[in-house]
Design a protein around this motif. Structure first.
Motif, PDB file in Angstrom:
ATOM      1  N   PRO B  93       0.825  -1.224   0.000  1.00 25.31           N
ATOM      2  CA  PRO B  93       0.000   0.000   0.000  1.00 25.31           C
ATOM      3  C   PRO B  93       0.857   1.272   0.000  1.00 25.31           C
ATOM      4  CG  PRO B  93       0.110  -0.882   2.210  1.00 25.31           C
ATOM      5  CD  PRO B  93       0.948  -1.793   1.362  1.00 25.31           C
ATOM      6  N   LEU B  94       0.231   2.351  -0.412  1.00 24.33           N
ATOM      7  CA  LEU B  94       0.909   3.665  -0.370  1.00 24.33           C
ATOM      8  C   LEU B  94       0.982   4.103   1.092  1.00 24.33           C
ATOM      9  CD1 LEU B  94       1.902   6.063  -2.253  1.00 24.33           C
ATOM     10  CD2 LEU B  94      -0.335   7.046  -1.872  1.00 24.33           C
ATOM     11  N   THR B  95       2.208   4.361   1.556  1.00 22.23           N
ATOM     12  CA  THR B  95       2.359   4.722   2.983  1.00 22.23           C
ATOM     13  C   THR B  95       2.448   6.242   3.157  1.00 22.23           C
ATOM     14  OG1 THR B  95       4.743   4.590   2.825  1.00 22.23           O
ATOM     15  CG2 THR B  95       3.605   2.571   3.479  1.00 22.23           C
ATOM     16  N   TRP B  96       2.380   6.651   4.428  1.00 21.85           N
ATOM     17  CA  TRP B  96       2.492   8.076   4.768  1.00 21.85           C
ATOM     18  C   TRP B  96       3.850   8.634   4.353  1.00 21.85           C
ATOM     19  CZ3 TRP B  96      -1.232  11.288   5.696  1.00 21.85           C
ATOM     20  CH2 TRP B  96      -2.445  10.801   6.212  1.00 21.85           C
ATOM     21  N   LYS B  97       4.883   7.725   4.358  1.00 17.72           N
ATOM     22  CA  LYS B  97       6.243   8.144   3.999  1.00 17.72           C
ATOM     23  C   LYS B  97       6.278   8.696   2.561  1.00 17.72           C
ATOM     24  CE  LYS B  97       9.723   5.240   3.585  1.00 17.72           C
ATOM     25  NZ  LYS B  97      10.537   4.057   3.911  1.00 17.72           N
ATOM     26  N   GLU B  98       5.675   7.918   1.647  1.00 15.50           N
ATOM     27  CA  GLU B  98       5.645   8.350   0.238  1.00 15.50           C
ATOM     28  C   GLU B  98       4.781   9.604   0.069  1.00 15.50           C
ATOM     29  OE1 GLU B  98       6.671   4.023  -0.119  1.00 15.50           O
ATOM     30  OE2 GLU B  98       4.599   4.650   0.212  1.00 15.50           O
ATOM     31  N   LEU B  99       3.672   9.603   0.816  1.00 17.64           N
ATOM     32  CA  LEU B  99       2.740  10.731   0.730  1.00 17.64           C
ATOM     33  C   LEU B  99       3.430  12.040   1.172  1.00 17.64           C
ATOM     34  CD1 LEU B  99      -0.263  10.887  -0.081  1.00 17.64           C
ATOM     35  CD2 LEU B  99      -0.797  11.029   2.328  1.00 17.64           C
ATOM     36  N   ILE B 100       4.145  11.953   2.291  1.00 17.65           N
ATOM     37  CA  ILE B 100       4.843  13.151   2.804  1.00 17.65           C
ATOM     38  C   ILE B 100       5.967  13.564   1.844  1.00 17.65           C
ATOM     39  CG2 ILE B 100       6.357  13.977   4.695  1.00 17.65           C
ATOM     40  CD1 ILE B 100       4.450  12.324   6.574  1.00 17.65           C
ATOM     41  N   GLY B 101       6.665  12.537   1.302  1.00 19.53           N
ATOM     42  CA  GLY B 101       7.731  12.806   0.328  1.00 19.53           C
ATOM     43  C   GLY B 101       7.203  13.577  -0.868  1.00 19.53           C
ATOM     44  N   LEU B 102       6.078  13.117  -1.419  1.00 20.32           N
ATOM     45  CA  LEU B 102       5.471  13.800  -2.569  1.00 20.32           C
ATOM     46  C   LEU B 102       4.970  15.184  -2.185  1.00 20.32           C
ATOM     47  CD1 LEU B 102       3.425  10.996  -4.369  1.00 20.32           C
ATOM     48  CD2 LEU B 102       5.354  12.272  -5.262  1.00 20.32           C
ATOM     49  N   PHE B 103       4.434  15.280  -0.969  1.00 20.95           N
ATOM     50  CA  PHE B 103       3.934  16.563  -0.449  1.00 20.95           C
ATOM     51  C   PHE B 103       5.076  17.591  -0.430  1.00 20.95           C
ATOM     52  CE2 PHE B 103       2.890  19.551   2.923  1.00 20.95           C
ATOM     53  CZ  PHE B 103       1.536  19.780   2.745  1.00 20.95           C
ATOM     54  N   GLY B 123      -4.051  23.785  -0.858  1.00 20.20           N
ATOM     55  CA  GLY B 123      -4.529  22.917  -1.940  1.00 20.20           C
ATOM     56  C   GLY B 123      -4.113  21.477  -1.722  1.00 20.20           C
ATOM     57  N   LEU B 124      -2.854  21.270  -1.323  1.00 21.83           N
ATOM     58  CA  LEU B 124      -2.323  19.918  -1.079  1.00 21.83           C
ATOM     59  C   LEU B 124      -3.052  19.263   0.095  1.00 21.83           C
ATOM     60  CD1 LEU B 124       1.520  20.511  -1.539  1.00 21.83           C
ATOM     61  CD2 LEU B 124       0.002  19.311  -3.090  1.00 21.83           C
ATOM     62  N   ILE B 125      -3.283  20.040   1.145  1.00 19.46           N
ATOM     63  CA  ILE B 125      -4.013  19.520   2.317  1.00 19.46           C
ATOM     64  C   ILE B 125      -5.411  19.071   1.883  1.00 19.46           C
ATOM     65  CG2 ILE B 125      -5.051  20.169   4.565  1.00 19.46           C
ATOM     66  CD1 ILE B 125      -2.034  20.017   4.849  1.00 19.46           C
ATOM     67  N   PHE B 126      -6.029  19.897   1.031  1.00 16.34           N
ATOM     68  CA  PHE B 126      -7.374  19.585   0.547  1.00 16.34           C
ATOM     69  C   PHE B 126      -7.359  18.270  -0.246  1.00 16.34           C
ATOM     70  CE2 PHE B 126     -10.586  19.855  -2.810  1.00 16.34           C
ATOM     71  CZ  PHE B 126     -11.738  20.003  -2.042  1.00 16.34           C
ATOM     72  N   ILE B 127      -6.375  18.107  -1.152  1.00 13.79           N
ATOM     73  CA  ILE B 127      -6.288  16.882  -1.973  1.00 13.79           C
ATOM     74  C   ILE B 127      -6.090  15.657  -1.080  1.00 13.79           C
ATOM     75  CG2 ILE B 127      -4.881  15.653  -3.706  1.00 13.79           C
ATOM     76  CD1 ILE B 127      -4.427  18.373  -5.066  1.00 13.79           C
ATOM     77  N   ILE B 128      -5.209  15.772  -0.093  1.00 13.27           N
ATOM     78  CA  ILE B 128      -4.929  14.629   0.804  1.00 13.27           C
ATOM     79  C   ILE B 128      -6.201  14.243   1.573  1.00 13.27           C
ATOM     80  CG2 ILE B 128      -3.641  13.924   2.886  1.00 13.27           C
ATOM     81  CD1 ILE B 128      -1.259  15.572   1.716  1.00 13.27           C
ATOM     82  N   ILE B 129      -6.911  15.242   2.083  1.00  7.69           N
ATOM     83  CA  ILE B 129      -8.166  14.956   2.805  1.00  7.69           C
ATOM     84  C   ILE B 129      -9.168  14.291   1.859  1.00  7.69           C
ATOM     85  CG2 ILE B 129     -10.166  16.029   3.964  1.00  7.69           C
ATOM     86  CD1 ILE B 129      -8.144  18.124   5.079  1.00  7.69           C
ATOM     87  N   TYR B 130      -9.242  14.797   0.625  1.00  8.29           N
ATOM     88  CA  TYR B 130     -10.167  14.244  -0.369  1.00  8.29           C
ATOM     89  C   TYR B 130      -9.818  12.779  -0.659  1.00  8.29           C
ATOM     90  CZ  TYR B 130     -12.141  13.389  -5.006  1.00  8.29           C
ATOM     91  OH  TYR B 130     -12.795  12.828  -6.069  1.00  8.29           O
ATOM     92  N   LEU B 131      -8.548  12.501  -0.896  1.00  9.51           N
ATOM     93  CA  LEU B 131      -8.128  11.122  -1.201  1.00  9.51           C
ATOM     94  C   LEU B 131      -8.363  10.196  -0.003  1.00  9.51           C
ATOM     95  CD1 LEU B 131      -4.810  11.788  -3.175  1.00  9.51           C
ATOM     96  CD2 LEU B 131      -6.985  11.011  -4.112  1.00  9.51           C
ATOM     97  N   TYR B 132      -8.159  10.731   1.207  1.00  9.28           N
ATOM     98  CA  TYR B 132      -8.372   9.939   2.419  1.00  9.28           C
ATOM     99  C   TYR B 132      -9.853   9.574   2.564  1.00  9.28           C
ATOM    100  CZ  TYR B 132      -8.399   8.648   7.360  1.00  9.28           C
ATOM    101  OH  TYR B 132      -8.562   7.983   8.539  1.00  9.28           O
TER     102      TYR B 132
END
Lengths: 269, 136
Positions: B93-103, B123-132
């Motif tokens: 699965p996609l982990t928080w590590k990759e997510l933060i790296g991309l962020f 905008g990034l916070i919004f996208i992450i919340i949306y994907l979550y």
């Protein structure tokens, strides 16, 4: 006894009046204003105000007065400073022909921040004749000995012009005064210090009898701005290259991993 | 009940998995290519090489800020799709590590302009919340 007191009072009043009269000299006339020069482009001292010159700063208004009770001649003043010099622009209007085609303006410079006339040691004078011809004089003044002599070596520069504008004549004077250079014949103007300047207007360049009205201003000489420690433009370029290189390296590595994955999938199949 | 599995069913399942893998792989590649194109556009705009502003027009300044932020947000969005599918293909699965790296990689693109940075951050916070929220 009463008669004696009256005499003492009368003598005191006369003495006070004489002392007060002595203090009223051209240097002390006018309400002083304080000017903080703006750092701007160096103007050309030629009496002409181009559209690009003196634009960084706004005019301050002073009133050149003949006597303390005088309404005064409304005069506009601009002060610009660059790294080494101070530039002063002075403009006022007079009824055409009231002074013929001549006009003289002197800037007396004090080497302190006091109104004491003995501290005014330097005079920069511009005399306009025939509307456009002007002469610049640099004088060393000494009120104590009543001595006003032309400098052996002239410093600074000045120019002037009279423009006929129908209902009035516009008098324009530009001055260039060096800063931070100790000269024996001039006022030594140091950075981060305030100095009194007396602006005197007259008809003939003979001090003090040729001058009619005057006013004082205080000019706060600023320290020249220091060049930035880092060149912002270069720093921005370095930052941009670093940021986008980092992104590029990551994407390159990611594409490499995708290619490896493709091979891996093929092998599994 | 038959003791033997129908070989056709097994083959069909294998084919289906192969189609899914191909589809995922194509998404990984396509999304990565779009992200690369967006990064190049981002270099031009956020690296201050190209500007649409002239005469300091306020409207154009506002449009440029929005364009800069949108490019970075789209870059992040396509990279998330690409990396997410890549991880799925590898079975992780996609982990928080990759997510933060991309962020971080997305956000630093806007570091030359404070306004773009703020806009991109939210905008990034919004996208992450949306994907979550949309995940099962």
């Amino acid at each position: 006894m009463k008669n004696k007191n009256s005499k003492v009072l009368a003598v005191s009043l006369i003495c006070s009046f004489i002392l007060l009269s002595l203090c009223i000299t051209p240097v002390s006339l006018g309400d002083p204003i304080e000017i903080d020069p703006i750092f701007g482009d160096t103007p050309i001292i030629n009496g002409d105000i181009d559209t690009d010159e003196w634009k960084e700063t706004l005019f301050e208004t002073i009133y050149l007065k003949a006597t303390p009770g005088d309404v005064g001649l409304e005069t506009s003043i601009k002060v610009i400073q660059d790294k080494n010099d101070l530039y002063i622009l002075i403009q006022f209007e007079l009824v055409p022909g009231s002074q013929g085609s001549n006009g003289t303006l002197a800037i007396l410079i004090s080497n302190t921040n006091s109104y004491n006339q003995y501290d005014f040691v330097d005079a920069k004078i511009v005399n306009i004749s025939s509307y456009i011809d002007y002469s610049y004089y640099d004088y060393n003044i000494n009120y104590a000995t009543n001595n006003f002599t032309a400098d052996q070596e002239m410093h600074g520069n000045g120019a002037g012009k009279i423009e006929y504008q129908g209902s009035h004549d516009l008098y324009t004077y530009e001055f260039h005064i060096p800063l931070g250079i100790a000269q024996t014949e001039d006022a030594y103007l140091e950075y981060e210090e305030s100095y009194k300047f007396n602006i005197s207007q007259g008809v003939i360049p003979s001090f003090p009898e040729g001058f009619i009205r005057s006013s004082n201003v205080t000019i706060n000489i600023k320290d020249p701005p220091q060049p930035p420690l880092f060149n912002t433009e270069v720093l921005t370029i370095i930052l941009s290259v670093t940021i986008f290189s980092l992104n590029g390296v990551f994407l390159g590595f990611y594409i490499y991993r995708i290619i490896l994955l493709k091979k891996k999938i093929k092998r599994i199949r | 009940m038959s003791k033997f599995k129908n070989p056709n069913v097994k083959k069909e399942a294998k084919n289906e998995r192969k189609v899914d893998e191909n589809f995922s792989y194509r998404t990984v590649i396509l999304s990565a290519i779009i992200a690369i194109i967006l990064l190049i556009i981002s270099i031009l705009f956020n690296g201050n090489i190209v500007s649409i502003v002239y005469d300091d027009l306020l409207l154009l300044v506002a449009i440029e800020i929005i364009v800069k932020a949108c490019i970075i947000l789209l870059f992040f969005f396509f990279m998330i799709i690409s990396v997410g599918n890549y991880k799925e293909l590898t079975g992780k699965p996609l982990t928080w590590k990759e997510l933060i790296g991309l962020f971080i990689l997305s956000l630093i693109q806007s570091s030359l302009d404070g306004t773009v940075f703020a806009l991109t951050f939210f905008g990034l916070i919004f996208i992450i919340i949306y994907l979550y929220l949309i995940q099962e």
